[in-house]
Design a protein around this motif. Sequence first.
Motif, short mmCIF file in Angstrom:
data_model
loop_
_atom_site.label_atom_id
_atom_site.label_comp_id
_atom_site.label_asym_id
_atom_site.label_seq_id
_atom_site.Cartn_x
_atom_site.Cartn_y
_atom_site.Cartn_z
N LEU A 46 0.82 -1.21 0.00
CA LEU A 46 0.00 0.00 0.00
C LEU A 46 0.85 1.26 0.00
O LEU A 46 0.67 2.16 -0.83
N THR A 47 1.79 1.32 0.92
CA THR A 47 2.56 2.55 1.13
C THR A 47 3.82 2.59 0.27
O THR A 47 4.05 3.55 -0.45
N GLY A 48 4.62 1.53 0.38
CA GLY A 48 5.89 1.53 -0.33
C GLY A 48 5.70 1.44 -1.83
O GLY A 48 6.36 2.13 -2.59
N VAL A 49 4.80 0.58 -2.27
CA VAL A 49 4.59 0.36 -3.70
C VAL A 49 3.57 1.35 -4.25
O VAL A 49 3.79 2.00 -5.27
N GLY A 50 2.44 1.48 -3.57
CA GLY A 50 1.36 2.32 -4.10
C GLY A 50 1.45 3.77 -3.68
O GLY A 50 0.73 4.61 -4.22
N GLY A 51 2.32 4.08 -2.71
CA GLY A 51 2.49 5.46 -2.29
C GLY A 51 1.37 6.02 -1.43
O GLY A 51 1.22 7.23 -1.29
N LEU A 52 0.55 5.13 -0.82
CA LEU A 52 -0.56 5.60 0.02
C LEU A 52 -0.24 5.27 1.48
O LEU A 52 -0.16 4.12 1.85
N THR A 53 -0.04 6.30 2.28
CA THR A 53 0.33 6.08 3.67
C THR A 53 -0.89 5.80 4.53
O THR A 53 -1.86 6.55 4.49
N SER A 54 -0.83 4.70 5.29
CA SER A 54 -1.95 4.36 6.18
C SER A 54 -1.46 4.07 7.59
O SER A 54 -0.53 3.31 7.79
N HIS A 107 -1.64 14.88 2.32
CA HIS A 107 -1.64 14.43 3.70
C HIS A 107 -3.05 14.17 4.23
O HIS A 107 -3.22 13.72 5.34
N TYR A 108 -4.08 14.46 3.42
CA TYR A 108 -5.44 14.22 3.91
C TYR A 108 -5.72 12.73 4.04
O TYR A 108 -6.46 12.31 4.92
N LEU A 109 -5.13 11.93 3.15
CA LEU A 109 -5.36 10.49 3.23
C LEU A 109 -4.80 9.89 4.53
O LEU A 109 -5.54 9.25 5.27
N PRO A 110 -3.49 10.13 4.85
CA PRO A 110 -2.99 9.61 6.13
C PRO A 110 -3.81 10.11 7.31
O PRO A 110 -4.07 9.34 8.25
N LEU A 111 -4.24 11.37 7.26
CA LEU A 111 -5.06 11.89 8.37
C LEU A 111 -6.37 11.11 8.48
O LEU A 111 -6.81 10.78 9.58
N ALA A 112 -6.95 10.81 7.32
CA ALA A 112 -8.20 10.04 7.35
C ALA A 112 -7.96 8.65 7.92
O ALA A 112 -8.78 8.13 8.67
N THR A 113 -6.82 8.04 7.61
CA THR A 113 -6.56 6.70 8.14
C THR A 113 -6.43 6.75 9.67
O THR A 113 -6.85 5.84 10.36
N ILE A 114 -5.86 7.84 10.18
CA ILE A 114 -5.78 8.00 11.63
C ILE A 114 -7.19 8.06 12.22
O ILE A 114 -7.51 7.41 13.21
N ALA A 115 -8.05 8.83 11.54
CA ALA A 115 -9.41 9.02 12.05
C ALA A 115 -10.15 7.69 12.17
O ALA A 115 -10.70 7.36 13.22
N TRP A 116 -10.13 6.88 11.10
CA TRP A 116 -10.91 5.65 11.24
C TRP A 116 -10.19 4.58 12.06
O TRP A 116 -10.82 3.71 12.65
N ALA A 117 -8.85 4.68 12.12
CA ALA A 117 -8.13 3.75 13.00
C ALA A 117 -8.55 3.98 14.45
O ALA A 117 -8.80 3.03 15.20
N VAL A 118 -8.64 5.25 14.82
CA VAL A 118 -9.02 5.58 16.19
C VAL A 118 -10.47 5.16 16.46
O VAL A 118 -10.78 4.57 17.51
#
Length: 587
Positions: A46-54, A107-118
């Motif tokens: 996801l992150t290393g290959v696709g460039g999407l930080t979660s 950076h909105y995507l990583p922020l969103a992942t924080i939101a639903w992780a929490v």
Amino acid sequence: MIHPRILVLVFVAVVGVAPFVLSPFSVTILNYIGLYSLATLGLVLLTGVGGLTSFGQAAFAGLGAYSTAWLTAAYGLSPWLTLVIGLLFTLGVGSIIGFATLKLSGHYLPLATIAWAVSLYFMFGNLQTLGGHTGMGGLPPVTIGTFALSDNSAFYYLIWVAVLGALWLSSNLLDSRPGRAMRALKGGIDVAEAMGVNTQRSKLIAFLIAAGLASVSGWLYAHMQRFVNPTPFGLQIGIEYLFMAVLGGAGHIWGAVLGAGVVTLLKQKLQDVLPHLAGSQGNLEGIAFGLIMVLVLQRAKDGLWPWIARVAVKRQPRAIDATAADLPTREKVDTRAPLLQVDGVSKRFGGLTAVRDMSLDISRGEILGLLGPNGAGKSTMFNLIAGSLGISGGTVTFNGERIDGLRPPAIARRGISRTFQHVRLLPDMTVLDNVALGAHLRASQGVLVSALHAERGREEMLMKEAARQIARVGLGAHINDLAGSLSLGQQRILEIARALAADPLLLLLDEPAAGLRLKEKEALSDLLKSLRSEGLAILLVEHDMDFVMNLVDRLVVMSFGEKIAAGTPVEVQQNERVIEAYLGSVA
Ligand code: ADP
Ligand code: MG
């Protein structure tokens, strides 16, 4: 230097004998490393290959763990059944979250992942049916036939078979058509889209694979502990997974195992040593990890694995199967009517009109030069045709069909290929892989068949075509080199090969001669002439007059967003407005 295949065999052998030679405590550590490897492998994709930080990977592990805990303990379902149910449930939740958040950029995507992780974490902790913050126990062991995998070394094999299987599937996938599409995401959405990649779909696939791997890891974890509580599925562990991926090498599948191993062992050691050194208790290793992370990001952004691979693993050239079948080719239109017709097109950026009432046309077997000083609106015009910018007025007709308003992948599908003014390649991929990406639309093999390597025949067709295009543009000697190691001139040529791999009717080139040496310009000129004689239509955007004059059939000259002249090179060179607006400085 070791052959990669031997390295894999050694790794499998070591994994196989480890429980026989190690203490039970060490086997337990290896179990955790295996579980973390699975979740981290998802982040590599996801992150290393696709460039999407979660930051949400641990939450997905939680979905797998809690699904099986609840269904086995409360309803007595078989763990094997709940593995499937948990996986499907995770993929379902992942699809919803993915649809809602993957469109976000930056950076909105990583922020969103924080939101639903929490929020998932608090859901685990607050649902009393799931045992709240104290958790729930009484999970049955996983059984194979009548054999219960209840001791640590039996479970060890279950975990590591899962890890090895996931590594195999992932490495297959990365070396395939959908894998290249995922890797293209990292190079920028507009590049991937110009190759015809459905980027939204590729992102979602990467996201769901990551979620699925985490879910399996959670299932294993739950049945290893026979107990679940929310702590291992919180944001902090999500961050730790990301740390493992980055430290190990987020761009490589082996980076996942390496990162999980190094972090787990380091944590173990630090927890032993630090309290003695510091003379106090508490989460001291957290501080150490923070410092290590900063160091890694500063000194070795790509993590440990590429560094090891460089010194220890021999890179294998990809063999091309000359007997593979040819890819299907596009039906060539043979008509005297213009292939591309641009009529009265305008583009406004806020108050600025970058292109005003522009018209031009191109026929088969013709090179049209679009000339003009810097800032004249050439690239804007180019992007309007390729669909990466939406037009403000006018029409674009290609091959008898209106294409203005279509997205870049749809335009690529109709036979328009492009290069970029500033070279946009995937520098860590080989020349061959970069060009194969260009042929994306000429094949259809999907994720499942590719992960199982059941598409090798069709993959060979793609590779053969890519190799053919590379030879066609004269880069045959560099086919296995990394794209980033080529000179700028070669990289520009490589972009042309990538565009040609799509079997286009019209080739759009934005300043292909910029930064090229004289010899390279001559070679490029010869290449374009031979493409023209094969019937290709070419739109050449340039501001280098000399390069264009001996090459193009006709010219359109722009200045301040408007067409100021059109005709043969000789006619244009004598045009007063052109001399005034453009050649003025030269003459
Ligand atoms: P050229 O390729 O001929 O050098 P461009 O098409 O890149 O020129 O730019 C034409 C004009 O449009 C310039 O004034 C540039 O600043 C402006 N422009 C280009 N792209 C954008 C954009 N995305 N937003 C705002 N202005 C833009
Ligand atoms: Mg430009």
